[in-house]
Scaffold this motif. Structure first.
Motif, PDB file in Angstrom:
ATOM      1  N   GLY A 119       0.781  -1.234   0.000  1.00  0.00           N
ATOM      2  CA  GLY A 119       0.000   0.000   0.000  1.00  0.00           C
ATOM      3  C   GLY A 119       0.812   1.283   0.000  1.00  0.00           C
ATOM      4  N   ILE A 120       2.138   1.196  -0.088  1.00  0.00           N
ATOM      5  CA  ILE A 120       2.979   2.410  -0.104  1.00  0.00           C
ATOM      6  C   ILE A 120       2.662   3.207  -1.371  1.00  0.00           C
ATOM      7  CG2 ILE A 120       5.342   3.303  -0.207  1.00  0.00           C
ATOM      8  CD1 ILE A 120       6.226   0.667   1.211  1.00  0.00           C
ATOM      9  N   ASP A 121       2.296   4.478  -1.207  1.00  0.00           N
ATOM     10  CA  ASP A 121       1.915   5.314  -2.347  1.00  0.00           C
ATOM     11  C   ASP A 121       3.132   6.098  -2.828  1.00  0.00           C
ATOM     12  OD1 ASP A 121       0.543   6.675  -4.285  1.00  0.00           O
ATOM     13  OD2 ASP A 121      -0.554   7.982  -2.915  1.00  0.00           O
ATOM     14  N   ALA A 122       3.996   5.420  -3.588  1.00  0.00           N
ATOM     15  CA  ALA A 122       5.266   6.050  -3.983  1.00  0.00           C
ATOM     16  C   ALA A 122       5.695   5.631  -5.380  1.00  0.00           C
ATOM     17  CB  ALA A 122       6.353   5.671  -2.977  1.00  0.00           C
ATOM     18  N   ASP A 123       4.730   5.290  -6.228  1.00  0.00           N
ATOM     19  CA  ASP A 123       5.104   4.674  -7.495  1.00  0.00           C
ATOM     20  C   ASP A 123       5.854   5.612  -8.433  1.00  0.00           C
ATOM     21  OD1 ASP A 123       4.917   1.974  -8.226  1.00  0.00           O
ATOM     22  OD2 ASP A 123       3.776   2.545  -9.999  1.00  0.00           O
ATOM     23  N   LEU A 124       5.696   6.918  -8.253  1.00  0.00           N
ATOM     24  CA  LEU A 124       6.418   7.875  -9.096  1.00  0.00           C
ATOM     25  C   LEU A 124       7.341   8.766  -8.265  1.00  0.00           C
ATOM     26  CD1 LEU A 124       3.568   8.947 -11.570  1.00  0.00           C
ATOM     27  CD2 LEU A 124       5.428   7.340 -11.976  1.00  0.00           C
ATOM     28  N   PHE A 125       7.760   8.255  -7.102  1.00  0.00           N
ATOM     29  CA  PHE A 125       8.653   9.011  -6.225  1.00  0.00           C
ATOM     30  C   PHE A 125      10.096   8.764  -6.674  1.00  0.00           C
ATOM     31  CE2 PHE A 125      10.830   9.040  -1.890  1.00  0.00           C
ATOM     32  CZ  PHE A 125      10.965  10.414  -1.849  1.00  0.00           C
ATOM     33  N   PHE A 126      10.728   9.798  -7.235  1.00  0.00           N
ATOM     34  CA  PHE A 126      12.055   9.661  -7.853  1.00  0.00           C
ATOM     35  C   PHE A 126      13.093  10.563  -7.181  1.00  0.00           C
ATOM     36  CE2 PHE A 126       9.274   8.744 -11.621  1.00  0.00           C
ATOM     37  CZ  PHE A 126       9.778   7.506 -11.966  1.00  0.00           C
ATOM     38  N   PRO A 127      13.467  10.325  -5.928  1.00  0.00           N
ATOM     39  CA  PRO A 127      14.533  11.163  -5.370  1.00  0.00           C
ATOM     40  C   PRO A 127      15.853  10.880  -6.090  1.00  0.00           C
ATOM     41  CG  PRO A 127      13.998   9.384  -3.858  1.00  0.00           C
ATOM     42  CD  PRO A 127      13.025   9.287  -4.998  1.00  0.00           C
ATOM     43  N   ASP A 128      16.635  11.925  -6.310  1.00  0.00           N
ATOM     44  CA  ASP A 128      17.874  11.785  -7.082  1.00  0.00           C
ATOM     45  C   ASP A 128      19.061  11.731  -6.131  1.00  0.00           C
ATOM     46  OD1 ASP A 128      19.594  11.593  -9.165  1.00  0.00           O
ATOM     47  OD2 ASP A 128      19.263  13.598  -9.977  1.00  0.00           O
ATOM     48  N   ALA A 129      19.631  10.555  -5.977  1.00  0.00           N
ATOM     49  CA  ALA A 129      20.820  10.398  -5.130  1.00  0.00           C
ATOM     50  C   ALA A 129      21.624   9.238  -5.673  1.00  0.00           C
ATOM     51  CB  ALA A 129      20.418  10.134  -3.678  1.00  0.00           C
ATOM     52  N   PRO A 229      17.678   7.003 -11.443  1.00  0.00           N
ATOM     53  CA  PRO A 229      18.644   7.209 -10.352  1.00  0.00           C
ATOM     54  C   PRO A 229      18.922   5.929  -9.569  1.00  0.00           C
ATOM     55  CG  PRO A 229      16.915   8.890 -10.291  1.00  0.00           C
ATOM     56  CD  PRO A 229      16.496   7.872 -11.309  1.00  0.00           C
ATOM     57  N   GLU A 230      20.049   5.921  -8.876  1.00  0.00           N
ATOM     58  CA  GLU A 230      20.450   4.751  -8.089  1.00  0.00           C
ATOM     59  C   GLU A 230      19.482   4.469  -6.947  1.00  0.00           C
ATOM     60  OE1 GLU A 230      24.628   4.918  -7.026  1.00  0.00           O
ATOM     61  OE2 GLU A 230      25.127   5.619  -9.044  1.00  0.00           O
ATOM     62  N   THR A 231      18.665   5.452  -6.575  1.00  0.00           N
ATOM     63  CA  THR A 231      17.637   5.227  -5.554  1.00  0.00           C
ATOM     64  C   THR A 231      16.633   4.175  -6.004  1.00  0.00           C
ATOM     65  OG1 THR A 231      16.436   7.109  -6.491  1.00  0.00           O
ATOM     66  CG2 THR A 231      17.737   7.537  -4.519  1.00  0.00           C
ATOM     67  N   TRP A 232      16.564   3.919  -7.316  1.00  0.00           N
ATOM     68  CA  TRP A 232      15.597   2.964  -7.855  1.00  0.00           C
ATOM     69  C   TRP A 232      16.222   1.608  -8.177  1.00  0.00           C
ATOM     70  CZ3 TRP A 232      10.476   3.243 -10.434  1.00  0.00           C
ATOM     71  CH2 TRP A 232       9.648   4.170  -9.797  1.00  0.00           C
ATOM     72  N   GLY A 233      17.458   1.368  -7.724  1.00  0.00           N
ATOM     73  CA  GLY A 233      18.155   0.125  -8.059  1.00  0.00           C
ATOM     74  C   GLY A 233      17.349  -1.145  -7.817  1.00  0.00           C
ATOM     75  N   PRO A 234      16.831  -1.387  -6.593  1.00  0.00           N
ATOM     76  CA  PRO A 234      16.147  -2.661  -6.309  1.00  0.00           C
ATOM     77  C   PRO A 234      14.826  -2.847  -7.042  1.00  0.00           C
ATOM     78  CG  PRO A 234      16.850  -1.564  -4.281  1.00  0.00           C
ATOM     79  CD  PRO A 234      16.999  -0.571  -5.383  1.00  0.00           C
ATOM     80  N   ALA A 235      14.230  -1.743  -7.522  1.00  0.00           N
ATOM     81  CA  ALA A 235      12.977  -1.836  -8.291  1.00  0.00           C
ATOM     82  C   ALA A 235      13.251  -1.981  -9.783  1.00  0.00           C
ATOM     83  CB  ALA A 235      12.108  -0.599  -8.055  1.00  0.00           C
ATOM     84  N   GLY A 236      14.526  -1.766 -10.193  1.00  0.00           N
ATOM     85  CA  GLY A 236      14.864  -1.963 -11.598  1.00  0.00           C
ATOM     86  C   GLY A 236      15.553  -0.798 -12.265  1.00  0.00           C
ATOM     87  N   GLY A 237      16.020   0.172 -11.489  1.00  0.00           N
ATOM     88  CA  GLY A 237      16.620   1.354 -12.107  1.00  0.00           C
ATOM     89  C   GLY A 237      17.975   1.118 -12.730  1.00  0.00           C
ATOM     90  N   THR A 238      18.796   0.231 -12.141  1.00  0.00           N
ATOM     91  CA  THR A 238      20.208   0.180 -12.540  1.00  0.00           C
ATOM     92  C   THR A 238      20.737  -1.168 -13.053  1.00  0.00           C
ATOM     93  OG1 THR A 238      20.801  -0.233 -10.216  1.00  0.00           O
ATOM     94  CG2 THR A 238      20.810   2.058 -10.959  1.00  0.00           C
ATOM     95  N   PRO A 239      20.162  -2.327 -12.699  1.00  0.00           N
ATOM     96  CA  PRO A 239      20.758  -3.578 -13.185  1.00  0.00           C
ATOM     97  C   PRO A 239      20.736  -3.736 -14.713  1.00  0.00           C
ATOM     98  CG  PRO A 239      19.505  -4.005 -11.215  1.00  0.00           C
ATOM     99  CD  PRO A 239      19.196  -2.588 -11.625  1.00  0.00           C
ATOM    100  N   ILE A 240      21.865  -4.220 -15.230  1.00  0.00           N
ATOM    101  CA  ILE A 240      22.083  -4.369 -16.672  1.00  0.00           C
ATOM    102  C   ILE A 240      22.675  -5.753 -16.900  1.00  0.00           C
ATOM    103  CG2 ILE A 240      23.342  -3.437 -18.673  1.00  0.00           C
ATOM    104  CD1 ILE A 240      23.822  -0.911 -16.756  1.00  0.00           C
TER     105      ILE A 240
END
Length: 474
Positions: A119-129, A229-240
């Motif tokens: 239920g976390i309402d953060a689907d478009l929360f993109f902090p840049d770090a 951003p790297e803040t999204w790594g575990p959801a799919g932002g960075t793995p290649i």
């Protein structure tokens, strides 16, 4: 026999990819199939139109949300080690985890993070770090900026936020930064030798970039942002990684947690737990959810799947346990999801002989539309639903929280901040299809295009579900 059968598959995928890329403006495509100890990979077209680099069988690409199954596998590894318990509140391990609604985070269990029921309402929360504290920055930001959509376990809504909190949780209990943990416990153990989590590593080998249609010419142009951003790594932002790497990961889940090299990655019990239904919304457009895996029913056959969007690209990983088959692919425009669906359905029906039943077998007449009209909201997203010509019309608007998130979102979406109005026709009460599509479109992966409404109270639906994501009546 299998070798000849897979040669037929290889030729078929090559033909379908060439035709679709030509007709739909997809610069490049790469796909692989593993079936009964045989494996084929097909590459077509261009990896990057700016350089003209070809798409090769070992070209790397962003996994996008396919990563969520890797993150879930990491969580289950820590459960096996006794460092995590699925039914323990997250705050027990991560005391700083909080949401903008006081006390809401305290009810979220570890299990809720990886079953998309948090239920976390953060689907478009993109902090840049970036760097070692990227996930800490993300979790800290939730407390001030993000609330809840529903009580944990009450509904199912695809959750980037849940997976990112799971990534930070893994760091807290192991003491290892998420990218290093992924490298050590998944890439190395599975044998994903060409996988990484950084553009710096990816640039050293052949790597595809995403593309968007140019607004004026509609020709594909390269994305202006390679990864989130790297803040999204575990959801799919960075793995290649590569097709061969994802096939190896899929095979590990086919083989009860043992990698192709013979190393044990997960126990048979944990592997089975990930594949078992953990929550079912009982609506055709939202397949039942396991842990990490989405369970797509095709008649009596279940396809474990996850697709992954990256800036201007889309990957997919499908595992079919009943038929010992893994299919994975990447195309470097978002429209390649249609080709993923086409190939998956061909593999099921023609190669495996699976009967794919119709998902929608008829339309009810005179459906009362009034419960669904209204405004629905989630994090930085607003959807206005009105009644028009016997159906519904939806207007979707992005409402950025700040300039930094607006910059990231618009680059991720290729510059789009609002979509043109969309028309939906009723199938039955609470279920709608986008107008203009033949009903067989939705028999496969594209059932996600359907929209459903849930929890009607006092003549009004409380939730709208599109693409597996909930928005709540404002």
């Amino acid at each position: 026999m299998h070798t000849n059968a897979l040669r037929t598959v290889q030729a078929q995928i090559r033909e379908q990819a060439a035709a679709y890329c030509e007709s739909s403006g997809v610069p490049g495509y790469v796909a692989g199939v593993h079936h009964a100890d045989e494996q084929i990979i097909v590459a077509h077209g261009t990896a990057n139109v700016a350089t003209g680099a070809p798409m090769l069988e070992d070209t790397g690409f962003l996994f996008g949300s396919v990563t969520k199954v890797l993150t879930t596998t990491l969580v289950l590894r820590q459960v096996e080690r006794g460092l995590l318990d699925l039914d323990t509140p997250v705050v027990r391990y991560l005391p700083e985890f909080a949401l903008s609604v006081p006390g809401a985070a305290d009810k979220i269990l570890v299990r809720h993070l990886i079953s998309h029921t948090n239920g976390i309402d953060a689907d478009l929360f993109f902090p840049d770090a970036r760097g070692r504290d990227a996930l800490t920055t993300y979790v800290d930001g939730l407390a001030s900026g993000c609330g809840t959509l529903f009580e944990p376990g009450e509904q199912l809504s695809y959750s980037n936020g849940g997976m990112i909190v799971a990534g930070r949780l893994l760091e807290a209990v192991t003491g290892v930064p998420f990218p290093d943990l992924l490298q050590r416990d998944i890439y190395s153990t599975v044998g994903m030798q060409d996988s990484s989590t950084s553009a710096e590593q990816a640039i050293l080998r052949s790597t595809a970039v995403g593309h968007f249609p140019d607004p004026e010419t509609m020709a594909a142009r390269p994305t202006g942002m390679f990864m989130l951003p790297e803040t999204w790594g575990p959801a799919g932002g960075t793995p290649i990684g590569t097709v061969a790497d994802l096939l190896a990961f899929g095979r590990t889940h086919l083989a009860g947690g043992v990698s192709p090299s013979g190393a044990r990655v997960l126990s048979p019990a944990s592997t089975a737990l990930m594949q078992r239904t953990s929550h079912d919304m009982a609506t055709p457009n939202v397949p039942p959810m396991g842990l990490g895996w989405v369970r797509y029913p095709f008649g009596d056959t279940t396809v474990l799947a996850m697709s992954g969007a990256s800036p201007g690209g889309v990957a997919i990983l499908c595992v079919v346990p009943g038929h010992d088959l893994v299919f994975t692919a990447f195309g470097n425009t978002s429209g390649a999801i249609m080709l993923h669906d086409r190939i998956l359905r061909w593999l099921l029906s023609e190669h495996l002989g699976v009967r794919i039943p119709a998902l929608i077998t008829g339309r009810e007449q005179d459906v009362d539309l009034t419960p669904y009209a209204g405004t629905y909201r989630s994090d930085q997203l607003r959807i206005d639903v009105s009644i028009a010509d016997g159906g519904l019309e939806e207007r979707t608007t992005y409402e950025p929280a700040d300039e930094s998130q607006e910059r990231i979102f618009t680059r991720f979406s290729g510059g789009m901040t609002s979509a043109p109005p969309r028309r939906y026709v009723p199938i039955r009460p609470g279920l709608f299809a986008p107008a203009g599509y033949p009903v067989e479109t939705f028999d496969g992966y594209l059932r996600l295009l359907l929209v459903s409404y849930h929890d009607v109270r006092d003549g009004q639906a409380r939730f709208r579900n599109g693409g597996g994501r909930l928005t709540r009546r404002a």
